[in-house]
Design an enzyme around this catalytic site. Structure first.
Site, short mmCIF file in Angstrom:
data_model
loop_
_atom_site.label_atom_id
_atom_site.label_comp_id
_atom_site.label_asym_id
_atom_site.label_seq_id
_atom_site.Cartn_x
_atom_site.Cartn_y
_atom_site.Cartn_z
N ASP A 115 55.55 39.93 10.93
CA ASP A 115 56.02 39.59 12.21
C ASP A 115 57.51 40.54 11.67
OD1 ASP A 115 56.79 37.96 10.86
OD2 ASP A 115 56.91 36.34 11.86
N LYS A 160 51.56 36.60 5.42
CA LYS A 160 52.11 35.45 7.05
C LYS A 160 52.09 34.23 5.90
CE LYS A 160 53.64 34.69 10.79
NZ LYS A 160 55.23 34.84 11.11
N TYR A 176 37.98 39.84 9.71
CA TYR A 176 36.61 40.39 10.83
C TYR A 176 35.09 40.71 10.21
CZ TYR A 176 40.42 43.51 12.75
OH TYR A 176 41.77 43.81 13.66
N ASP A 179 44.92 46.72 10.75
CA ASP A 179 45.01 47.87 11.66
C ASP A 179 45.51 47.35 13.19
OD1 ASP A 179 42.73 48.60 13.40
OD2 ASP A 179 42.16 46.49 13.94
N ASP A 235 47.43 50.98 13.64
CA ASP A 235 48.27 52.04 14.99
C ASP A 235 50.04 51.41 15.44
OD1 ASP A 235 44.98 51.44 15.50
OD2 ASP A 235 45.91 51.21 17.65
C1 IPM Z 1 40.47 50.71 12.72
C2 IPM Z 1 39.28 50.43 14.15
C3 IPM Z 1 38.31 49.13 14.07
C4 IPM Z 1 38.59 48.22 13.07
C5 IPM Z 1 37.13 48.94 14.97
C6 IPM Z 1 36.99 50.61 16.03
C7 IPM Z 1 36.40 47.71 14.57
O1 IPM Z 1 40.21 49.93 15.35
O2 IPM Z 1 38.84 51.53 12.30
O3 IPM Z 1 40.98 50.44 13.12
O4 IPM Z 1 39.03 47.19 13.31
O5 IPM Z 1 38.76 48.72 12.00
MG MG Z 2 42.29 50.00 14.12
#
Ligand code: IPM
Ligand code: MG
Length: 376
Positions: free
Chosen positions: A228, A196, A149, A252, A256
């Site tokens: 994975d 990985k 990132y 990240d 999720d």
């Molecule tokens: C998170 C979000 C952010 C990230 C985005 C919005 C840049 O997805 O905080 O997980 O990738 O860190």
């Molecule tokens: Mg995120």
């Protein structure tokens, strides 16, 4: 005591979820005799509209002067067509880098009252839980200011190819590992390093570094998973995890995925810290942090009073704990959230329509938490 908080409500549902968190903090302040001072700052989409850039330099400067930053969410379709450097998400990355918050804590646990919101069967949950319960409670420790990132990126001259670079230094890896081991020391004493390493050189450096760091924490059990496989084990055996530590991008993605196990991404808080957290906070030695729910700006539901404010409220609890050393206040806020859920109050995202639950809006959920605090 007085505490200064930088407040960036942001875009989409950001302002709706930030408002109840502020109300909950003020209620706590009244109860425990603290005063929270907020400096509302501009960043993300709103900053682009009003100033032309996602992160005005004054915002970073002002945030750095506060004890902590509480953030709603950033981004939205209105700004999607902008070049990468001008997108609202740049503000988030700029704040993280600018404030040096390299370690991101994302706790993922199943509230007993929300068992029915978790999509997994009892037997799947129980099979990996050390006590055979249909439950899990783990912490994702995500590296936050390095990796792909923040690595070099670009396009070939004719635009037909593009690249992003995953690069880590040993120092960057080591400090986030130290945070993971410190956290594991206060929990079930297990760290799983996710990488990985069968393909990526940067992941091989993660393994090498963790071999050295783990030797300094002999009381903590260390294991390794390829990302994975980790994605699969989160669904197959969530109860087997205690602390997962991983790179920026893997963290990240996995966080999720993990949020779905709790019932909703709207529930998950996060703390991004500029140092290694100590149990009970850093009394007398405050740790700068950014506190935000892990969800995004959810433009599709913005302005409808249906977003779940609990992820942001729980992020405020993490702020009390890690930046202000207010452990009792943090625990009181978490208990209030727990009590509201126990009572059967649900925002739409966590509602399972079985008759016993009351579906409420964002504001009402926030007000219910405040009432619990006032009466506790
Ligand atoms: C998170 C979000 C952010 C990230 C985005 C919005 C840049 O997805 O905080 O997980 O990738 O860190
Ligand atoms: Mg995120």
């Amino acid at each position: 005591m007085d505490y200064s908080i930088a407040l960036i409500p942001g875009d989409g549902i950001g302002p709706e979820v930030a408002a109840p968190a502020v109300k909950a903090l003020d209620a706590l302040g009244d109860k425990f005799g603290h005063v929270f001072h907020y400096a509302e700052l501009l960043a993300g989409g709103r900053a682009i509209d009003e100033t032309g850039v996602p992160l005005p330099p004054e915002t970073l400067e002002a945030a750095g002067q506060c004890g902590a930053l509480l953030l709603g969410a950033m981004g939205g379709p209105g700004w999607d067509a902008l070049p990468g450097e001008l997108r609202p998400e740049r503000a988030l990355l700029g704040l993280r880098k600018g404030l040096g918050v390299f370690v991101n804590l994302r706790p993922v646990a199943l509230y007993p009252h929300l068992r029915s919101a978790c999509p997994l069967k009892d037997e799947v949950l129980a099979s990996s839980n050390p006590e055979g319960k249909a439950a899990f409670d783990f912490l994702i420790v995500r590296e936050l200011t390095g990796g792909i990132y923040f690595g070099g990126r670009g396009r070939s001259e004719d635009g037909s190819s593009a690249w992003d670079t995953e690069m880590y230094s040993r120092t960057e890896i080591e400090r986030v590992l130290c945070a993971a081991y410190a956290a594991a020391g206060t929990r079930r004493k297990k760290v799983c390093v996710v990488d990985k390493a069968n393909v990526l050189e940067s992941s091989r450096l993660w393994r090498e570094t963790s071999a050295a760091v783990s030797a300094r924490f002999p009381e903590i059990e260390t294991s390794y998973l390829y990302v994975d496989n980790a994605a699969m084990q989160l669904i197959r055996a969530p109860g087997s995890f205690d602390v997962i530590v991983t790179s920026n991008m893997f963290g990240d993605i996995l966080s999720d995925e993990a949020s779905v196990l709790t019932g909703s991404i709207g529930l998950l808080p996060s703390a991004s810290l500029a140092g290694v957290p100590r149990p009970g906070g850093e009394k007398g030695c405050p740790l700068m942090g950014i506190y935000e729910p892990i969800h995004g700006s959810a433009p599709d539901i913005a302005g409808k009073n249906i977003a779940n404010p609990l992820g942001t409220i729980l992020s405020a609890a993490m702020m009390l704990r890690y930046s202000f050393g207010l452990e009792n206040e943090a625990a009181a806020l978490e208990a209030a959230v727990d009590a509201v859920l126990e009572e059967g109050l649900r925002t739409e995202d966590i509602a399972v329509k079985n008759g016993g639950e009351r579906i409420v809006g964002t504001k009402e959920m926030g007000e219910a938490v405040v009432r619990k605090l006032e009466r506790s």
